[in-house]
Design a protein around this motif. Sequence first.
Motif, PDB file in Angstrom:
ATOM      1  N   TYR A 208       0.820  -1.217   0.000  1.00  0.00           N
ATOM      2  CA  TYR A 208       0.000   0.000   0.000  1.00  0.00           C
ATOM      3  C   TYR A 208       0.851   1.264   0.000  1.00  0.00           C
ATOM      4  CZ  TYR A 208       0.129   0.388   5.236  1.00  0.00           C
ATOM      5  OH  TYR A 208       0.483   0.509   6.566  1.00  0.00           O
TER       6      TYR A 208
ATOM      7  N   ALA B 153      -8.159   4.389  -5.887  1.00  0.00           N
ATOM      8  CA  ALA B 153      -9.158   3.674  -6.690  1.00  0.00           C
ATOM      9  C   ALA B 153     -10.406   4.533  -6.794  1.00  0.00           C
ATOM     10  CB  ALA B 153      -9.490   2.322  -6.074  1.00  0.00           C
TER      11      ALA B 153
ATOM     12  N   LEU C 269     -11.349   5.769  -3.203  1.00  0.00           N
ATOM     13  CA  LEU C 269     -10.495   5.309  -2.108  1.00  0.00           C
ATOM     14  C   LEU C 269      -9.228   6.137  -2.171  1.00  0.00           C
ATOM     15  CD1 LEU C 269      -9.574   3.374   0.148  1.00  0.00           C
ATOM     16  CD2 LEU C 269      -8.809   1.793  -1.651  1.00  0.00           C
TER      17      LEU C 269
ATOM     18  N   THR D 239     -12.543   6.560   2.376  1.00  0.00           N
ATOM     19  CA  THR D 239     -13.471   6.389   1.264  1.00  0.00           C
ATOM     20  C   THR D 239     -14.432   7.571   1.277  1.00  0.00           C
ATOM     21  OG1 THR D 239     -15.047   5.065   2.560  1.00  0.00           O
ATOM     22  CG2 THR D 239     -13.318   3.885   1.365  1.00  0.00           C
TER      23      THR D 239
ATOM     24  N   TYR E 244      -5.624  -0.228   5.829  1.00  0.00           N
ATOM     25  CA  TYR E 244      -5.838  -0.375   4.390  1.00  0.00           C
ATOM     26  C   TYR E 244      -6.821  -1.493   4.066  1.00  0.00           C
ATOM     27  CZ  TYR E 244      -4.675  -1.201  -0.540  1.00  0.00           C
ATOM     28  OH  TYR E 244      -4.743  -1.378  -1.900  1.00  0.00           O
ATOM     29  N   GLN E 245      -6.718  -2.628   4.750  1.00  0.00           N
ATOM     30  CA  GLN E 245      -7.591  -3.756   4.452  1.00  0.00           C
ATOM     31  C   GLN E 245      -9.054  -3.384   4.680  1.00  0.00           C
ATOM     32  OE1 GLN E 245      -6.473  -6.577   3.092  1.00  0.00           O
ATOM     33  NE2 GLN E 245      -8.522  -7.438   2.934  1.00  0.00           N
TER      34      GLN E 245
ATOM     35  N   LYS F 109     -10.255  -0.935   1.989  1.00  0.00           N
ATOM     36  CA  LYS F 109     -10.548  -1.615   0.722  1.00  0.00           C
ATOM     37  C   LYS F 109     -11.921  -2.282   0.761  1.00  0.00           C
ATOM     38  CE  LYS F 109      -7.159  -4.425   0.078  1.00  0.00           C
ATOM     39  NZ  LYS F 109      -6.377  -5.486  -0.626  1.00  0.00           N
ATOM     40  N   GLN F 110     -12.225  -2.942   1.865  1.00  0.00           N
ATOM     41  CA  GLN F 110     -13.520  -3.604   1.981  1.00  0.00           C
ATOM     42  C   GLN F 110     -14.655  -2.594   1.961  1.00  0.00           C
ATOM     43  OE1 GLN F 110     -13.575  -6.230   5.368  1.00  0.00           O
ATOM     44  NE2 GLN F 110     -12.119  -7.656   4.465  1.00  0.00           N
TER      45      GLN F 110
ATOM     46  N   PHE G 245     -14.593   0.358   0.571  1.00  0.00           N
ATOM     47  CA  PHE G 245     -14.684   0.873  -0.800  1.00  0.00           C
ATOM     48  C   PHE G 245     -15.447  -0.106  -1.690  1.00  0.00           C
ATOM     49  CE2 PHE G 245     -12.875   0.724  -5.106  1.00  0.00           C
ATOM     50  CZ  PHE G 245     -13.249   1.977  -5.560  1.00  0.00           C
ATOM     51  N   ALA G 246     -15.154  -1.395  -1.559  1.00  0.00           N
ATOM     52  CA  ALA G 246     -15.818  -2.398  -2.399  1.00  0.00           C
ATOM     53  C   ALA G 246     -17.320  -2.407  -2.172  1.00  0.00           C
ATOM     54  CB  ALA G 246     -15.224  -3.783  -2.118  1.00  0.00           C
TER      55      ALA G 246
END
Length: 234
Positions: free
Chosen positions: A79, A102, A109, A122, A147-148, A151-152, A154-155
């Motif tokens: 990252y 992203a 993100l 986000t 970060y993990q 990311k979740q 954001f998804a």
Amino acid sequence: MESTPKASTEYLEELRIQLRSQGFTVHCGESRDMDVEYGGSTLCRIDDCGNLGYFAEKIAGKEAILDRIRETVRSTRKYMTLIEQAPPLEAEGLGEGYKLLAEFNGTVLAGHMTEYGAQFITWDWTHNRKSLWQGHYYGAGGDGGGYQAAKQNFAVRSGLLPSSALFTPEQLTEVYRSIHETLDSEYPLTDERRKLLESAAGQIEDVVLDLDKRVDLSNRAELDASHSGGMELS
């Protein structure tokens, strides 16, 4: 023979922050090398290029801990490289230093370096796509899942994944405990099923960086419940 380029100062500092947030003691030398200590013993050294070397005589029985350090080194490098290479994120009212990691379906993100380490956010664009709103913040210094977790989020926010497809760290902790209870039991298992369970446990270890702490807390809570009779009266 080409030498390995030195890692950036920001990456090494972020790695120190992440390791310390997981309960490791990190000693830094003048050469920027880091000795990583756990339980009073120095397990490994990370040089100023970000390479990890370990003391074989000190890791017997602590291989899982060394694997956790390796994963932290790997994920932090990933990252931090993204942040360093990403384009700037520009929006009305947004300060400098934010990077666009992203973007999908009106959700972004972003990464941002602070004095406490890397922070991830986000946001949703407003209708005119000039400003951002409804920020969800993760980090810095290992707080909020980092970060993990970003990311979740954001998804899910962007519609890439339904929220039902993701497990919380609490859920993964209990799944992990259940897997090991099955593996450690005398219940007969086929080789195929054992490999699948061990693979699933390994994936959870990669995702939940403070898994050891969560498992310990879950075990203690269960022991406390058993000592109190396991029931609460209304």
